[in-house]
Scaffold this active site. Sequence first.
Site, PDB file in Angstrom:
ATOM      1  N   GLU A   1       0.821  -1.217   0.000  1.00  0.00           N
ATOM      2  CA  GLU A   1       0.000   0.000   0.000  1.00  0.00           C
ATOM      3  C   GLU A   1       0.854   1.267   0.000  1.00  0.00           C
ATOM      4  O   GLU A   1       0.592   2.212   0.734  1.00  0.00           O
ATOM      5  CB  GLU A   1      -0.961  -0.002   1.195  1.00  0.00           C
ATOM      6  CG  GLU A   1      -2.003  -1.104   1.135  1.00  0.00           C
ATOM      7  CD  GLU A   1      -3.010  -1.036   2.262  1.00  0.00           C
ATOM      8  OE1 GLU A   1      -4.205  -1.217   1.992  1.00  0.00           O
ATOM      9  OE2 GLU A   1      -2.601  -0.804   3.420  1.00  0.00           O
TER      10      GLU A   1
ATOM     11  N   GLU B   1      -6.893  -7.268  -1.233  1.00  0.00           N
ATOM     12  CA  GLU B   1      -7.547  -7.220   0.068  1.00  0.00           C
ATOM     13  C   GLU B   1      -8.999  -6.829  -0.108  1.00  0.00           C
ATOM     14  O   GLU B   1      -9.313  -5.656  -0.302  1.00  0.00           O
ATOM     15  CB  GLU B   1      -6.865  -6.211   1.010  1.00  0.00           C
ATOM     16  CG  GLU B   1      -5.458  -6.569   1.417  1.00  0.00           C
ATOM     17  CD  GLU B   1      -4.899  -5.602   2.454  1.00  0.00           C
ATOM     18  OE1 GLU B   1      -5.683  -4.820   3.043  1.00  0.00           O
ATOM     19  OE2 GLU B   1      -3.672  -5.612   2.675  1.00  0.00           O
TER      20      GLU B   1
END
Length: 653
Positions: free
Chosen positions: A196, A272
């Site tokens: 991320e 995710e």
Amino acid sequence: MLHHFVVFVLLVACTSAQLPTLYEYYTADGITSGLSVDQPYFTLNGKNITILSGAMHYFRIPPQHWRDRIRKLRAAGLNTLETYVSWNLHEPENGRFDFGSGGTDMEQFLDLQTYLKIAQEEDLFVILRPGPYICAEWEWGGFPSWLLREEGIKVRTSDQTYMGYVTRYFGELLPLLTDLQFTKGGPIIAVQVENEYGSAPTKDLEYIRQVHDLLRDQGIVELLVSSDGASAGTSGTLPDLIFQTVNFGGSPTWNFDTLKNMQPGKPIMVMEYWTGWFDHWSESHHTVDNDTFYGIYNEILAYPASASMYMFHGGTNFGFLNGANIGAGDNSGYQPTTTSYDYDAPLSEAGDYTGKYEIVKELVKKYNPVETLTPDQPELVPRVAYPSVTIEGQLSFDEITKLVPDIVTSDTLLSMEQLPINDGSGQSYGYTVYRQYSLNIPADSVLTITGHVRDTVMILINGVLVSDSLSSSSDLNSFGYYRQANSNITLTSTDIEDATLDIVIENWGRANFGNLYQQFKGLIDSNSVYLNNEELTSSWSIIPLEFKKSWNTQVFQWNSVDGGLANGPGLYRGTFTLEDDAVDTYIDMQEWDKGIVIVNGFVLGRHALIGPQQSLYLPGPFLQQGENEIIIFEQFTPAAEIKFSENPIFKTV
């Protein structure tokens, strides 16, 4: 009728026997290629594959339960297991590594090779996310705290000092994994580069290039991927080198359309998909209802897209290893995560099936065109509520500090990370005591700590607690907690001469997301301590309370409780004997206030009356036949008993 039933069973058995295993389907003719993204869909070894994955972290699951949880994932029809790798566990001290035999308190969790081999034995592929930063609601996002001892270090950048440590760590980690790659006969089909990075406050794409090159130079040959929110675009990755996936909790079509525009002609995947959410202390327990979950997961698979559920099984933040969220760098927006990482996932913290598990089975069967052999659902791991345990021994705070061998004397305040202990690696976890001797404290004296504390503080005079307990969430706005700046407390209504003053600071978990760059704990350089406007600047005795297993298992000379339990902070001990094999349970902490629970020397986790978590998952493998010891470090008010529950307990905050 019986005859027809037998024939039906035989037909089912024959049909099941004729189905190939996952590895038979994808590797029966040998292995010539790995996971390919050279077309609008994934292929593995030349065959189409929809990646149907679930996240389960080896460091959050008792290793004796690894196979149970992994088999349950496969029984749901999924074909891939996803896991992070935790740097702070594998290198807890500078240059000291533990991959399952390093002698640390978390040693039993750290045999990553075995975890990945079990996944393959259970007929699953693996997506590996080695960081070095992992977020994961994990202490400092997986970074080891000793990095902070390097003045000016800039994590998650191409800073030479930081990258030197990353290079050394990867040099230890990656050789353990290269032979476990798919094209070498192992389970790993993809490896993530960092994590991320599009959400990092400061972006340095040269850093991403260096992590990419490290992976390749150390022998990682499988597909390299990134994961980010779709709104981050390509800001955190290198599209020419790294395949992009997205993360989200809703709006699959918008996210996938955005990804498709960024990365045309490539497969679509969510790395995710957030099946639930995690809890911070002082919040209500988070859940995502089954209908919402069904709708989103159905929309993902119907798009069609590949997906990894985060989490499929959350597990537990054992010990002191929970992370936190943080707003500004001053700690005022700090939010520590609970010990339970249940996540409202398809498998509960203790491995129970939930309604979401059945939804996963239904939708995977509906959308996966490749049918392979899956195991029957394993039986649930048994769980009981053991009889209550009476507290039979106690130690006062003063007695506790006398048992600590590494007392540091300093004329300046040092953060826990800066303490000259643990072979120069400092203190990572627990509590740090800042002590002043021989103070004269007049009546109505005021103690002031400047800045925001990191993260809680207790004040004792001559071993007696004078600060207030944490009995409700609103108390977080008062002295002793991180929200209040330049907080102060009136110490006494009478004169006290030759007094010992203790300032006890707790690291409640370093932030795993957001402003990661200043994660010092204890009294740090932005804190000063004043007594009646006069700064205390010298003669500090600094006492690290680390609660390591080697210390916890000492034979303490426990005091009797016949005269009643003294208020904390203190240690409180109970024992119980098991004649049969131990099974899982929960410890019911509703009658205790705040602190940690230690079982047979191992720090199980934290408890806090403010909730939402009110019980601690205690796996049966942490117990033993014969005598078992439970020690509770209670900061405020102890209970007379330690109670158990068959099921988790949450309260609405």
